[in-house]
Design a protein around this motif. Structure first.
Motif, PDB file in Angstrom:
ATOM      1  N   GLU A 283       0.755  -1.121   0.039  1.00 43.21           N
ATOM      2  CA  GLU A 283      -0.118   0.031  -0.006  1.00 43.21           C
ATOM      3  C   GLU A 283       0.874   1.206   0.061  1.00 43.21           C
ATOM      4  OE1 GLU A 283      -3.992   1.137   2.165  1.00 43.21           O
ATOM      5  OE2 GLU A 283      -2.492   0.956   3.626  1.00 43.21           O
ATOM      6  N   ARG A 284       0.871   1.973  -0.907  1.00 45.28           N
ATOM      7  CA  ARG A 284       1.749   3.445  -1.160  1.00 45.28           C
ATOM      8  C   ARG A 284       1.541   4.191  -0.104  1.00 45.28           C
ATOM      9  NH1 ARG A 284       0.633   8.172  -1.900  1.00 45.28           N
ATOM     10  NH2 ARG A 284      -1.507   7.639  -2.404  1.00 45.28           N
ATOM     11  N   LYS A 285       0.308   4.317   0.369  1.00 45.29           N
ATOM     12  CA  LYS A 285       0.180   5.527   1.688  1.00 45.29           C
ATOM     13  C   LYS A 285       0.693   5.250   2.862  1.00 45.29           C
ATOM     14  CE  LYS A 285      -3.467   8.695   3.088  1.00 45.29           C
ATOM     15  NZ  LYS A 285      -4.951   9.173   3.108  1.00 45.29           N
ATOM     16  N   SER A 286       0.671   3.958   3.143  1.00 47.56           N
ATOM     17  CA  SER A 286       0.979   3.569   4.706  1.00 47.56           C
ATOM     18  C   SER A 286       2.296   2.746   4.386  1.00 47.56           C
ATOM     19  CB  SER A 286       0.153   2.458   5.280  1.00 47.56           C
ATOM     20  OG  SER A 286       0.012   1.378   4.695  1.00 47.56           O
ATOM     21  N   GLY A 287       2.743   2.097   3.309  1.00 46.38           N
ATOM     22  CA  GLY A 287       4.020   1.275   3.307  1.00 46.38           C
ATOM     23  C   GLY A 287       3.750  -0.146   3.722  1.00 46.38           C
ATOM     24  N   LYS A 288       2.507  -0.500   3.901  1.00 43.09           N
ATOM     25  CA  LYS A 288       2.067  -1.827   4.426  1.00 43.09           C
ATOM     26  C   LYS A 288       2.040  -2.839   3.450  1.00 43.09           C
ATOM     27  CE  LYS A 288      -1.773  -4.471   6.647  1.00 43.09           C
ATOM     28  NZ  LYS A 288      -3.065  -4.369   6.853  1.00 43.09           N
ATOM     29  N   LEU A 289       2.862  -3.823   3.804  1.00 49.07           N
ATOM     30  CA  LEU A 289       2.734  -4.981   2.576  1.00 49.07           C
ATOM     31  C   LEU A 289       1.465  -5.647   2.775  1.00 49.07           C
ATOM     32  CD1 LEU A 289       4.626  -6.894   0.865  1.00 49.07           C
ATOM     33  CD2 LEU A 289       5.213  -8.245   2.857  1.00 49.07           C
ATOM     34  N   LEU A 290       0.861  -5.726   1.374  1.00 43.39           N
ATOM     35  CA  LEU A 290      -0.392  -6.249   1.424  1.00 43.39           C
ATOM     36  C   LEU A 290      -0.557  -7.825   1.094  1.00 43.39           C
ATOM     37  CD1 LEU A 290      -2.449  -3.340  -0.336  1.00 43.39           C
ATOM     38  CD2 LEU A 290      -2.371  -3.955   2.039  1.00 43.39           C
ATOM     39  N   GLU A 291       0.287  -7.956   0.049  1.00 38.54           N
ATOM     40  CA  GLU A 291       0.641  -9.376  -0.506  1.00 38.54           C
ATOM     41  C   GLU A 291       1.808  -9.659  -0.952  1.00 38.54           C
ATOM     42  OE1 GLU A 291      -2.933 -11.180  -2.809  1.00 38.54           O
ATOM     43  OE2 GLU A 291      -3.851  -9.279  -2.892  1.00 38.54           O
ATOM     44  N   THR A 292       2.000 -10.948  -1.094  1.00 35.87           N
ATOM     45  CA  THR A 292       3.209 -11.478  -1.831  1.00 35.87           C
ATOM     46  C   THR A 292       2.535 -12.508  -2.849  1.00 35.87           C
ATOM     47  OG1 THR A 292       3.782 -13.122  -0.272  1.00 35.87           O
ATOM     48  CG2 THR A 292       4.993 -11.229  -0.344  1.00 35.87           C
ATOM     49  N   LEU A 293       2.757 -12.484  -4.149  1.00 27.90           N
ATOM     50  CA  LEU A 293       2.148 -13.268  -5.177  1.00 27.90           C
ATOM     51  C   LEU A 293       3.350 -14.273  -5.487  1.00 27.90           C
ATOM     52  CD1 LEU A 293       0.718 -10.627  -7.441  1.00 27.90           C
ATOM     53  CD2 LEU A 293      -0.178 -11.311  -5.374  1.00 27.90           C
ATOM     54  N   HIS A 294       3.179 -15.600  -5.160  1.00 27.66           N
ATOM     55  CA  HIS A 294       3.972 -16.722  -5.546  1.00 27.66           C
ATOM     56  C   HIS A 294       4.165 -17.252  -7.075  1.00 27.66           C
ATOM     57  CE1 HIS A 294       5.335 -20.956  -5.729  1.00 27.66           C
ATOM     58  NE2 HIS A 294       6.064 -20.506  -4.456  1.00 27.66           N
ATOM     59  N   HIS A 295       5.173 -16.501  -7.521  1.00 30.97           N
ATOM     60  CA  HIS A 295       5.684 -16.977  -8.986  1.00 30.97           C
ATOM     61  C   HIS A 295       6.056 -18.038  -8.948  1.00 30.97           C
ATOM     62  CE1 HIS A 295       6.574 -16.225 -13.042  1.00 30.97           C
ATOM     63  NE2 HIS A 295       7.763 -16.415 -12.843  1.00 30.97           N
ATOM     64  N   SER A 296       7.306 -18.322  -8.219  1.00 31.61           N
ATOM     65  CA  SER A 296       8.066 -19.711  -8.034  1.00 31.61           C
ATOM     66  C   SER A 296       8.840 -19.906  -6.698  1.00 31.61           C
ATOM     67  CB  SER A 296       9.211 -19.624  -9.253  1.00 31.61           C
ATOM     68  OG  SER A 296      10.144 -18.593  -9.064  1.00 31.61           O
ATOM     69  N   ASN A 297       9.152 -20.980  -6.609  1.00 31.45           N
ATOM     70  CA  ASN A 297       9.699 -21.394  -5.395  1.00 31.45           C
ATOM     71  C   ASN A 297      11.071 -20.419  -5.072  1.00 31.45           C
ATOM     72  OD1 ASN A 297       7.982 -23.004  -4.522  1.00 31.45           O
ATOM     73  ND2 ASN A 297       9.015 -24.787  -5.660  1.00 31.45           N
ATOM     74  N   ALA A 298      11.890 -20.262  -6.121  1.00 29.90           N
ATOM     75  CA  ALA A 298      13.117 -19.366  -6.045  1.00 29.90           C
ATOM     76  C   ALA A 298      13.325 -18.798  -7.191  1.00 29.90           C
ATOM     77  CB  ALA A 298      13.892 -20.200  -5.526  1.00 29.90           C
ATOM     78  N   GLY A 299      14.266 -17.725  -7.313  1.00 31.45           N
ATOM     79  CA  GLY A 299      14.490 -17.248  -8.500  1.00 31.45           C
ATOM     80  C   GLY A 299      14.364 -15.767  -8.725  1.00 31.45           C
ATOM     81  N   LEU A 300      14.857 -15.144  -9.850  1.00 34.22           N
ATOM     82  CA  LEU A 300      14.826 -13.875 -10.235  1.00 34.22           C
ATOM     83  C   LEU A 300      13.345 -13.578 -10.790  1.00 34.22           C
ATOM     84  CD1 LEU A 300      18.009 -12.902 -11.865  1.00 34.22           C
ATOM     85  CD2 LEU A 300      17.602 -12.992  -9.430  1.00 34.22           C
ATOM     86  N   VAL A 301      12.462 -12.569 -10.254  1.00 33.56           N
ATOM     87  CA  VAL A 301      11.265 -11.999 -10.888  1.00 33.56           C
ATOM     88  C   VAL A 301      11.717 -10.465 -10.978  1.00 33.56           C
ATOM     89  CG1 VAL A 301       8.814 -11.412 -10.625  1.00 33.56           C
ATOM     90  CG2 VAL A 301       9.889 -13.528  -9.702  1.00 33.56           C
TER      91      VAL A 301
END
Length: 329
Positions: A283-301
């Protein structure tokens, strides 16, 4: 053989949901762009440019990319006042800028204009905005510290507006200001620069006190955000105080690589990549982490794109790319 994957997420109510995974054969990908109407996804890299229909997940036919132009390094969709369809613009590692438009007859994406800029250095970034009398302005940054602005007229011809060589700054991201100026973000020196829109004269310059892996601007909120290549993404104001507003902290990186960052939901969200297989949503206004989207178990996104779905105003599509081979976007 190496394989490269993209994950498509769509926001419904309060959370993003995984929608699809697209895969391509060998070759790395360096650019993703969602069309302004939310219907198409463009992917660019060592195998040229490819376009998918987001709803059907089917690849659309494009005119053949000439390998002698180099790897596709960046891409952006352009909306013009007079054209019936959007135009896809992409840059390459050998300094070529190309424009594709979908033909209403055979539905094939065909080249309408191609030019090699300057001495043929890599095009590192580009942006666009509406210009006078139906023309479109394109801002382009290249590896040899040059920023230039071109006009694409109604006949799909490019006209030069200005080109300037920066003293010490290699542009990593560019964006247009509301007053027609151009914002430039330097990858190595971390400089934020504002250029005058008609001749490229420097109006403002200061250091963000870190390297810049990527940057995004939100004019409505009066802010920009950068990948600081250390502990996450840092928010700054476009006007006034040069101090950081806040930092969106991610897990400590295991390797220092550039990661794209973008605003979502009309500037309410900050979306960024990682080196641990996740896409971070703050969230931009508060800086709160809202979600982490799981793309893979490891590696570069490293490469992401954020788009707005037209029928439902606040639905946001987030596309991320995970490369299993070495290389940076």
């Amino acid at each position: 053989m190496y394989f490269h994957f993209w994950s498509l997420f769509r926001k419904s109510t309060q959370r993003f949901q995984h929608q699809a995974r697209l895969a391509t054969y060998s070759g790395s990908v360096h650019a993703l762009a969602i069309s302004n109407d939310g219907q198409a996804l463009a992917c660019g890299g060592t195998e040229g440019i490819k376009v998918w229909d987001i709803k059907s997940r089917k690849e659309l036919t494009c005119s053949t990319h000439n390998e002698s132009r180099g790897t596709v390094s960046c891409a952006v969709w352009i909306t013009t006042r007079l054209a019936m369809t959007e135009t896809l613009c992409y840059g390459t590692g050998l300094g070529y800028i190309a424009f594709l438009r979908r033909s209403p007859v055979d539905m094939l994406f065909q080249e309408t204009c191609t030019r090699r800029l300057g001495s043929g250095f890599e095009i590192t970034c580009m942006s666009w905005d509406m210009y006078s009398e139906g023309s479109t302005r394109i801002a382009v940054g290249t590896r040899d510290k040059i920023v230039q602005v071109l006009a694409l007229n109604t006949n799909s011809q490019l006209e030069a507006i200005f080109a300037v060589r920066l003293d010490n700054t290699v542009p990593k991201s560019v964006a247009f200001a509301d007053d027609k100026g151009v914002y430039v973000f330097g990858v190595y020196d971390g400089n934020f620069i504002k250029l005058k829109g008609d001749d490229g004269a420097v109006l403002k310059e200061y250091s963000c006190q870190s390297v810049i892996g990527h940057a995004a601007v939100n004019q409505k909120r009066g802010v920009f955000v950068v990948d600081n290549a250390t502990d996450g993404f840092t928010l700054y104001r476009l006007v006034g105080d040069e101090e950081p507003v806040r930092t969106f902290v991610t897990a400590p990186p295991s390797v220092s690589v550039p990661k794209q960052v973008a605003f979502g939901a009309e500037g309410r969200l900050v979306v960024g990549g990682s080196d641990n297989g996740l896409v971070y949503i703050f969230e931009r206004k508060s800086g709160k982490l809202l979600e982490t989207l799981h793309h893979s178990n490891a590696g570069l996104v490293q490469t992401i794109a954020v788009g707005i779905e037209i029928p439902r105003r606040y639905d946001t599509d987030c596309v991320s790319r995970h490369a299993t081979s070495a290389g940076a976007a």
